[in-house]
Design a protein around this motif. Structure first.
Motif, PDB file in Angstrom:
ATOM      1  N   SER A 255       0.834  -1.189   0.000  1.00 17.75           N
ATOM      2  CA  SER A 255       0.000   0.000   0.000  1.00 17.75           C
ATOM      3  C   SER A 255       0.884   1.261   0.000  1.00 17.75           C
ATOM      4  O   SER A 255       0.647   2.210  -0.757  1.00 17.75           O
ATOM      5  CB  SER A 255      -0.895  -0.060   1.243  1.00 17.75           C
ATOM      6  OG  SER A 255      -1.584   1.107   1.379  1.00 17.75           O
ATOM      7  N   ALA A 256       1.923   1.265   0.839  1.00 20.22           N
ATOM      8  CA  ALA A 256       2.848   2.409   0.875  1.00 20.22           C
ATOM      9  C   ALA A 256       3.542   2.567  -0.475  1.00 20.22           C
ATOM     10  O   ALA A 256       3.738   3.679  -0.963  1.00 20.22           O
ATOM     11  CB  ALA A 256       3.873   2.222   1.984  1.00 20.22           C
ATOM     12  N   SER A 257       3.878   1.459  -1.092  1.00 19.39           N
ATOM     13  CA  SER A 257       4.563   1.489  -2.381  1.00 19.39           C
ATOM     14  C   SER A 257       3.714   2.220  -3.422  1.00 19.39           C
ATOM     15  O   SER A 257       4.205   3.069  -4.180  1.00 19.39           O
ATOM     16  CB  SER A 257       4.854   0.049  -2.833  1.00 19.39           C
ATOM     17  OG  SER A 257       5.507   0.053  -4.072  1.00 19.39           O
ATOM     18  N   ALA A 258       2.406   1.915  -3.434  1.00 16.04           N
ATOM     19  CA  ALA A 258       1.507   2.585  -4.391  1.00 16.04           C
ATOM     20  C   ALA A 258       1.465   4.083  -4.100  1.00 16.04           C
ATOM     21  O   ALA A 258       1.467   4.915  -5.016  1.00 16.04           O
ATOM     22  CB  ALA A 258       0.113   1.978  -4.294  1.00 16.04           C
ATOM     23  N   SER A 259       1.476   4.427  -2.821  1.00 16.42           N
ATOM     24  CA  SER A 259       1.423   5.838  -2.438  1.00 16.42           C
ATOM     25  C   SER A 259       2.668   6.591  -2.926  1.00 16.42           C
ATOM     26  O   SER A 259       2.570   7.665  -3.533  1.00 16.42           O
ATOM     27  CB  SER A 259       1.300   5.898  -0.911  1.00 16.42           C
ATOM     28  OG  SER A 259       1.288   7.209  -0.457  1.00 16.42           O
ATOM     29  N   TYR A 260       3.849   6.035  -2.689  1.00 13.99           N
ATOM     30  CA  TYR A 260       5.090   6.691  -3.149  1.00 13.99           C
ATOM     31  C   TYR A 260       5.145   6.744  -4.678  1.00 13.99           C
ATOM     32  O   TYR A 260       5.641   7.697  -5.270  1.00 13.99           O
ATOM     33  CB  TYR A 260       6.329   5.977  -2.596  1.00 13.99           C
ATOM     34  CG  TYR A 260       6.531   6.203  -1.108  1.00 13.99           C
ATOM     35  CD1 TYR A 260       7.070   7.390  -0.626  1.00 13.99           C
ATOM     36  CD2 TYR A 260       6.176   5.226  -0.182  1.00 13.99           C
ATOM     37  CE1 TYR A 260       7.249   7.607   0.737  1.00 13.99           C
ATOM     38  CE2 TYR A 260       6.347   5.432   1.183  1.00 13.99           C
ATOM     39  CZ  TYR A 260       6.883   6.614   1.638  1.00 13.99           C
ATOM     40  OH  TYR A 260       7.048   6.830   2.980  1.00 13.99           O
ATOM     41  N   ARG A 261       4.636   5.692  -5.302  1.00 13.99           N
ATOM     42  CA  ARG A 261       4.654   5.677  -6.773  1.00 13.99           C
ATOM     43  C   ARG A 261       3.788   6.818  -7.323  1.00 13.99           C
ATOM     44  O   ARG A 261       4.182   7.527  -8.239  1.00 13.99           O
ATOM     45  CB  ARG A 261       4.167   4.320  -7.288  1.00 13.99           C
ATOM     46  CG  ARG A 261       4.391   4.122  -8.773  1.00 13.99           C
ATOM     47  CD  ARG A 261       4.012   2.736  -9.234  1.00 13.99           C
ATOM     48  NE  ARG A 261       2.589   2.470  -9.126  1.00 13.99           N
ATOM     49  CZ  ARG A 261       2.035   1.578  -8.294  1.00 13.99           C
ATOM     50  NH1 ARG A 261       2.794   0.851  -7.496  1.00 13.99           N
ATOM     51  NH2 ARG A 261       0.729   1.400  -8.255  1.00 13.99           N
ATOM     52  N   HIS A 262       2.615   7.011  -6.701  1.00 11.62           N
ATOM     53  CA  HIS A 262       1.734   8.096  -7.162  1.00 11.62           C
ATOM     54  C   HIS A 262       2.379   9.461  -6.899  1.00 11.62           C
ATOM     55  O   HIS A 262       2.290  10.362  -7.727  1.00 11.62           O
ATOM     56  CB  HIS A 262       0.366   8.007  -6.468  1.00 11.62           C
ATOM     57  CG  HIS A 262      -0.408   6.791  -6.874  1.00 11.62           C
ATOM     58  ND1 HIS A 262      -1.233   6.097  -6.016  1.00 11.62           N
ATOM     59  CD2 HIS A 262      -0.449   6.106  -8.054  1.00 11.62           C
ATOM     60  CE1 HIS A 262      -1.758   5.050  -6.647  1.00 11.62           C
ATOM     61  NE2 HIS A 262      -1.294   5.040  -7.886  1.00 11.62           N
ATOM     62  N   ALA A 263       3.050   9.588  -5.751  1.00  9.06           N
ATOM     63  CA  ALA A 263       3.730  10.856  -5.439  1.00  9.06           C
ATOM     64  C   ALA A 263       4.825  11.127  -6.473  1.00  9.06           C
ATOM     65  O   ALA A 263       5.023  12.259  -6.919  1.00  9.06           O
ATOM     66  CB  ALA A 263       4.326  10.795  -4.037  1.00  9.06           C
TER      67      ALA A 263
END
Ligand code: NA7
Length: 282
Positions: A255-263
């Motif tokens: 979930s964190a990975s998706a967040s950083y990817r979007h950022a």
């Protein structure tokens, strides 16, 4: 012993500088040559080419962005594999996948070159202070040879096993870092939504059992809404991507990975990873 250093980014410059400050003679090379200026001012020599540096060095450090960058340095036509002499000890301190570390180690061994993966935990502050945590994979004897130099870069340099063990440990510790920073950002935004201001909430976190040097260290940046990269968000996005490729179940990290990817996609990659807060603020 001739020491070569390749990669003069946010981390490479202070690390190489610490070796110079410790009295070691150093030759450096960076793809963008101008970045060597602060080190030449400190007494480093600059190599004319990557091939020249690889050829002349007994021990050769690399500290560059990612798997592609490290592979380019090793496998390019004038790269380390083609140019380093037999017996050269190479130490890759970049964060790359354990598969890449093992692959490059095996290519090096075929060429009679020695290889350690030795990525670090800690950002620009610890790099400047020489208090990084260094995680090493490779032959024990090679680790012992490199250790006096690693001790100038970090407060601890641990030998963890064969090639790939250093990069595996690095992905594990950064998994926790990525989840923690995402968690801090969500906590602050949650508190703000319920009427608790960020200054107060940071104080509460710092005084609580979950207060850590990491969170205390990010407070000024959060309050100033200014996120110069101590550890660039793009690198955290990379590390969580690499962690996900290990095929282990890590729901929070995914979930964190998706967040950083979007950022990253929103253009925040060059800022500090704490800029994930800006991204979540929308
Ligand atoms: P930076 O500050 O982004 O610096 C990256 C360095 O990597 C810099 O010296 C780059 O050279 C170099 N680089 C990038 N791509 C290449 C290629 N293709 N060939 C040669 N050199 C390259 O990263 P940090 O110093 O913060 O981090 C380094 C590592 O530590 C990274 O793995 C982090 O996850 C942890 P340039 O100056 O752009 O020419």
């Amino acid at each position: 012993m001739k020491i070569g250093w390749i990669g003069l980014g946010n981390m490479g410059i202070p690390m190489a500088s610490n070796l110079l400050a410790a009295g070691y003679a150093l030759s450096v090379w960076n793809r963008t040559a101008e970045k060597a200026a602060p080190l030449t001012a400190q007494g480093a020599k600059t190599a004319n080419s990557l091939a020249q540096l690889a050829k002349e060095s007994d021990i050769l450090f690399t500290m560059v962005s990612d798997d592609e960058a490290v592979k380019a340095l090793y496998e390019g036509p004038d790269g380390i594999l083609a140019s380093a002499g037999k017996g050269t000890l190479t130490v890759d301190m970049s964060t790359v996948s354990p598969d890449t570390s093992r692959y490059l180690a095996s290519r090096c061994h075929e060429a009679g070159i020695r290889f350690l993966d030795a990525p670090v935990s800690g950002s620009v502050g610890p790099a400047k202070e020489g208090t990084l945590v260094i995680m090493v994979g490779g032959e024990k004897a090679d680790y012992e040879e490199a250790k006096p130099l690693l001790d100038k870069l970090g407060k601890v340099a641990l030998h963890l096993g064969p090639n790939g063990a250093g990069t595996s440990a690095k992905l594990a510790i950064n998994l926790l870092l990525g989840i923690t920073v995402q968690g801090v950002a969500e906590t602050l935004l949650f508190a703000r939504s319920l009427g608790i201001n960020t200054d107060q909430m940071l104080n509460i976190i710092s005084e609580s059992a979950v207060g850590t040097p990491l969170i205390r260290g990010k407070a000024a940046s959060i309050l100033a809404d200014d996120f110069p990269a101590a550890f660039a968000l793009k690198h955290m996005a990379k590390d969580l991507r690499l962690a996900s490729e290990a095929g282990v179940s890590t729901p929070l990290a995914e979930s964190a990975s998706a967040s950083y990817r979007h950022a990253l996609e929103n253009g925040l990659g060059e800022l500090d990873l704490m800029a994930i807060l800006k991204h979540l603020e929308g």
